[in-house]
Scaffold this motif. Structure first.
Motif, PDB file in Angstrom:
ATOM      1  N   ASN A  12       0.820  -1.209   0.000  1.00 28.13           N
ATOM      2  CA  ASN A  12       0.000   0.000   0.000  1.00 28.13           C
ATOM      3  C   ASN A  12       0.852   1.257   0.000  1.00 28.13           C
ATOM      4  O   ASN A  12       0.518   2.237  -0.676  1.00 28.13           O
ATOM      5  CB  ASN A  12      -0.949  -0.004   1.184  1.00 28.13           C
ATOM      6  CG  ASN A  12      -2.061  -1.022   1.034  1.00 28.13           C
ATOM      7  OD1 ASN A  12      -1.961  -1.977   0.271  1.00 28.13           O
ATOM      8  ND2 ASN A  12      -3.129  -0.838   1.780  1.00 28.13           N
ATOM      9  N   ALA A  13       1.957   1.248   0.750  1.00 30.67           N
ATOM     10  CA  ALA A  13       2.834   2.423   0.775  1.00 30.67           C
ATOM     11  C   ALA A  13       3.369   2.722  -0.622  1.00 30.67           C
ATOM     12  O   ALA A  13       3.427   3.883  -1.036  1.00 30.67           O
ATOM     13  CB  ALA A  13       3.982   2.224   1.763  1.00 30.67           C
ATOM     14  N   ALA A  14       3.741   1.679  -1.357  1.00 33.15           N
ATOM     15  CA  ALA A  14       4.218   1.896  -2.728  1.00 33.15           C
ATOM     16  C   ALA A  14       3.109   2.488  -3.591  1.00 33.15           C
ATOM     17  O   ALA A  14       3.338   3.410  -4.381  1.00 33.15           O
ATOM     18  CB  ALA A  14       4.728   0.583  -3.321  1.00 33.15           C
ATOM     19  N   GLY A  15       1.899   1.980  -3.421  1.00 30.75           N
ATOM     20  CA  GLY A  15       0.776   2.525  -4.184  1.00 30.75           C
ATOM     21  C   GLY A  15       0.515   3.981  -3.867  1.00 30.75           C
ATOM     22  O   GLY A  15       0.314   4.799  -4.769  1.00 30.75           O
ATOM     23  N   TRP A  16       0.541   4.336  -2.586  1.00 27.46           N
ATOM     24  CA  TRP A  16       0.304   5.737  -2.217  1.00 27.46           C
ATOM     25  C   TRP A  16       1.442   6.633  -2.664  1.00 27.46           C
ATOM     26  O   TRP A  16       1.208   7.794  -3.020  1.00 27.46           O
ATOM     27  CB  TRP A  16       0.035   5.883  -0.720  1.00 27.46           C
ATOM     28  CG  TRP A  16      -1.268   5.263  -0.349  1.00 27.46           C
ATOM     29  CD1 TRP A  16      -1.490   4.270   0.554  1.00 27.46           C
ATOM     30  CD2 TRP A  16      -2.542   5.570  -0.916  1.00 27.46           C
ATOM     31  NE1 TRP A  16      -2.820   3.938   0.570  1.00 27.46           N
ATOM     32  CE2 TRP A  16      -3.492   4.712  -0.320  1.00 27.46           C
ATOM     33  CE3 TRP A  16      -2.978   6.465  -1.887  1.00 27.46           C
ATOM     34  CZ2 TRP A  16      -4.840   4.750  -0.656  1.00 27.46           C
ATOM     35  CZ3 TRP A  16      -4.334   6.493  -2.214  1.00 27.46           C
ATOM     36  CH2 TRP A  16      -5.246   5.653  -1.610  1.00 27.46           C
ATOM     37  N   THR A  17       2.668   6.122  -2.690  1.00 28.41           N
ATOM     38  CA  THR A  17       3.784   6.918  -3.194  1.00 28.41           C
ATOM     39  C   THR A  17       3.536   7.289  -4.654  1.00 28.41           C
ATOM     40  O   THR A  17       3.717   8.446  -5.054  1.00 28.41           O
ATOM     41  CB  THR A  17       5.110   6.156  -3.029  1.00 28.41           C
ATOM     42  OG1 THR A  17       5.326   5.931  -1.624  1.00 28.41           O
ATOM     43  CG2 THR A  17       6.286   6.931  -3.606  1.00 28.41           C
ATOM     44  N   VAL A  18       3.106   6.317  -5.452  1.00 32.88           N
ATOM     45  CA  VAL A  18       2.797   6.571  -6.860  1.00 32.88           C
ATOM     46  C   VAL A  18       1.628   7.552  -6.968  1.00 32.88           C
ATOM     47  O   VAL A  18       1.674   8.524  -7.737  1.00 32.88           O
ATOM     48  CB  VAL A  18       2.495   5.249  -7.595  1.00 32.88           C
ATOM     49  CG1 VAL A  18       1.967   5.509  -9.008  1.00 32.88           C
ATOM     50  CG2 VAL A  18       3.739   4.360  -7.623  1.00 32.88           C
ATOM     51  N   CYS A  19       0.571   7.316  -6.191  1.00 32.95           N
ATOM     52  CA  CYS A  19      -0.603   8.202  -6.238  1.00 32.95           C
ATOM     53  C   CYS A  19      -0.252   9.628  -5.830  1.00 32.95           C
ATOM     54  O   CYS A  19      -0.687  10.592  -6.476  1.00 32.95           O
ATOM     55  CB  CYS A  19      -1.706   7.656  -5.335  1.00 32.95           C
ATOM     56  SG  CYS A  19      -2.476   6.149  -5.938  1.00 32.95           S
ATOM     57  N   LEU A  20       0.509   9.786  -4.755  1.00 33.44           N
ATOM     58  CA  LEU A  20       0.862  11.129  -4.289  1.00 33.44           C
ATOM     59  C   LEU A  20       1.766  11.856  -5.278  1.00 33.44           C
ATOM     60  O   LEU A  20       1.703  13.084  -5.387  1.00 33.44           O
ATOM     61  CB  LEU A  20       1.485  11.071  -2.901  1.00 33.44           C
ATOM     62  CG  LEU A  20       0.493  10.725  -1.778  1.00 33.44           C
ATOM     63  CD1 LEU A  20       1.234  10.433  -0.479  1.00 33.44           C
ATOM     64  CD2 LEU A  20      -0.548  11.825  -1.593  1.00 33.44           C
ATOM     65  N   ALA A  21       2.587  11.121  -6.020  1.00 31.53           N
ATOM     66  CA  ALA A  21       3.367  11.754  -7.088  1.00 31.53           C
ATOM     67  C   ALA A  21       2.425  12.314  -8.155  1.00 31.53           C
ATOM     68  O   ALA A  21       2.626  13.424  -8.658  1.00 31.53           O
ATOM     69  CB  ALA A  21       4.359  10.761  -7.695  1.00 31.53           C
ATOM     70  N   GLU A  22       1.373  11.552  -8.472  1.00 30.39           N
ATOM     71  CA  GLU A  22       0.374  12.038  -9.432  1.00 30.39           C
ATOM     72  C   GLU A  22      -0.371  13.253  -8.872  1.00 30.39           C
ATOM     73  O   GLU A  22      -0.652  14.205  -9.598  1.00 30.39           O
ATOM     74  CB  GLU A  22      -0.617  10.929  -9.799  1.00 30.39           C
ATOM     75  CG  GLU A  22      -0.021   9.837 -10.652  1.00 30.39           C
ATOM     76  CD  GLU A  22       0.361  10.310 -12.038  1.00 30.39           C
ATOM     77  OE1 GLU A  22      -0.541  10.564 -12.868  1.00 30.39           O
ATOM     78  OE2 GLU A  22       1.580  10.437 -12.287  1.00 30.39           O
ATOM     79  N   LEU A  23      -0.687  13.233  -7.571  1.00 35.27           N
ATOM     80  CA  LEU A  23      -1.333  14.395  -6.953  1.00 35.27           C
ATOM     81  C   LEU A  23      -0.429  15.620  -7.076  1.00 35.27           C
ATOM     82  O   LEU A  23      -0.898  16.704  -7.436  1.00 35.27           O
ATOM     83  CB  LEU A  23      -1.656  14.121  -5.482  1.00 35.27           C
ATOM     84  CG  LEU A  23      -2.173  15.316  -4.673  1.00 35.27           C
ATOM     85  CD1 LEU A  23      -3.448  15.900  -5.261  1.00 35.27           C
ATOM     86  CD2 LEU A  23      -2.358  14.926  -3.216  1.00 35.27           C
ATOM     87  N   GLY A  24       0.848  15.467  -6.784  1.00 29.86           N
ATOM     88  CA  GLY A  24       1.778  16.587  -6.907  1.00 29.86           C
ATOM     89  C   GLY A  24       1.826  17.133  -8.320  1.00 29.86           C
ATOM     90  O   GLY A  24       1.838  18.357  -8.531  1.00 29.86           O
ATOM     91  N   ARG A  25       1.829  16.246  -9.293  1.00 30.57           N
ATOM     92  CA  ARG A  25       1.829  16.683 -10.698  1.00 30.57           C
ATOM     93  C   ARG A  25       0.542  17.447 -11.008  1.00 30.57           C
ATOM     94  O   ARG A  25       0.564  18.490 -11.659  1.00 30.57           O
ATOM     95  CB  ARG A  25       1.982  15.489 -11.627  1.00 30.57           C
ATOM     96  CG  ARG A  25       3.372  14.866 -11.564  1.00 30.57           C
ATOM     97  CD  ARG A  25       3.516  13.624 -12.404  1.00 30.57           C
ATOM     98  NE  ARG A  25       3.241  13.922 -13.790  1.00 30.57           N
ATOM     99  CZ  ARG A  25       2.935  12.996 -14.696  1.00 30.57           C
ATOM    100  NH1 ARG A  25       2.850  11.731 -14.365  1.00 30.57           N
ATOM    101  NH2 ARG A  25       2.703  13.337 -15.939  1.00 30.57           N
ATOM    102  N   HIS A  26      -0.589  16.915 -10.557  1.00 33.99           N
ATOM    103  CA  HIS A  26      -1.873  17.579 -10.799  1.00 33.99           C
ATOM    104  C   HIS A  26      -1.889  18.974 -10.171  1.00 33.99           C
ATOM    105  O   HIS A  26      -2.278  19.952 -10.812  1.00 33.99           O
ATOM    106  CB  HIS A  26      -3.009  16.723 -10.241  1.00 33.99           C
ATOM    107  CG  HIS A  26      -4.317  17.436 -10.169  1.00 33.99           C
ATOM    108  ND1 HIS A  26      -4.995  17.889 -11.287  1.00 33.99           N
ATOM    109  CD2 HIS A  26      -5.071  17.800  -9.100  1.00 33.99           C
ATOM    110  CE1 HIS A  26      -6.102  18.494 -10.909  1.00 33.99           C
ATOM    111  NE2 HIS A  26      -6.174  18.457  -9.596  1.00 33.99           N
TER     112      HIS A  26
END
Length: 174
Positions: free
Chosen positions: A118-132
């Motif tokens: 899950n931590a790996a998944g949230w790391t990927v998701c939060l990178a997308e949030l930062g880009r957005h």
């Protein structure tokens, strides 16, 4: 950047992330607490009733069946919490000043061995949030343009974060 920490949250295993953004709290709240904002970075399509006790639905994640949960806290523009399967997600948006805020995401886990996954998944998701939030076009965490999940997962495992839960789409796991 905070890559995520394994913690205990009210006696349950959890992973915690903290990010600081050069955006007002209201802008980050819109990105984490509305279906339109979530559509840019969250792993599922979300519909939610914006009140404590409301229904939240998740669909469109290639790794999960559609499901429903409950909005546990809805306190704009500061705190959103909801159930997602056996997990809980807690989003806290804290203003630092008029143009900056801190987002804390805590994923309270149903099972300890899901921490690295899950931590790996949230790391990927939060990178997308930062880009957005920066104004970049995002194709979401499942897209080819997102940060690759496997190296992030491998780093969490190497760091000693609990692991071992099945990985959707993988024929076997570490």
């Amino acid at each position: 950047m905070d890559r995520g920490t394994f913690i205990q949250h009210e006696g349950r295993p959890a992973v915690r992330f903290e990010r600081t953004y050069a955006h007002p709290a209201e802008r980050v709240w819109e990105a984490v607490a509305t279906p339109e904002g979530l559509s840019h970075w969250f792993p599922s399509t979300v519909e939610l009733e914006p009140h404590t006790g409301g229904k939240i639905t998740f669909s469109g994640d290639p790794n999960l069946e559609p499901m429903t949960g409950t909005v546990l806290t809805f306190d704009p523009p500061r705190r959103l919490a909801f159930s997602w399967g056996g997990d809980e997600l807690l989003f806290d948006v804290e203003p630092i000043d008029a143009e900056h805020c801190r987002l804390t995401l805590v994923n309270v886990l149903e099972a300890r061995d899901t921490a690295a996954r899950n931590a790996a998944g949230w790391t990927v998701c939060l990178a997308e949030l930062g880009r957005h939030l920066s104004g970049a076009t995002t194709d979401g965490p499942h897209s080819a343009s997102a940060e690759p999940w496997q190296p992030v997962y491998d780093a969490y495992v190497a760091s000693g974060m609990p692991y071992g839960a099945p990985i959707p789409g993988a024929s076997s796991h570490a």
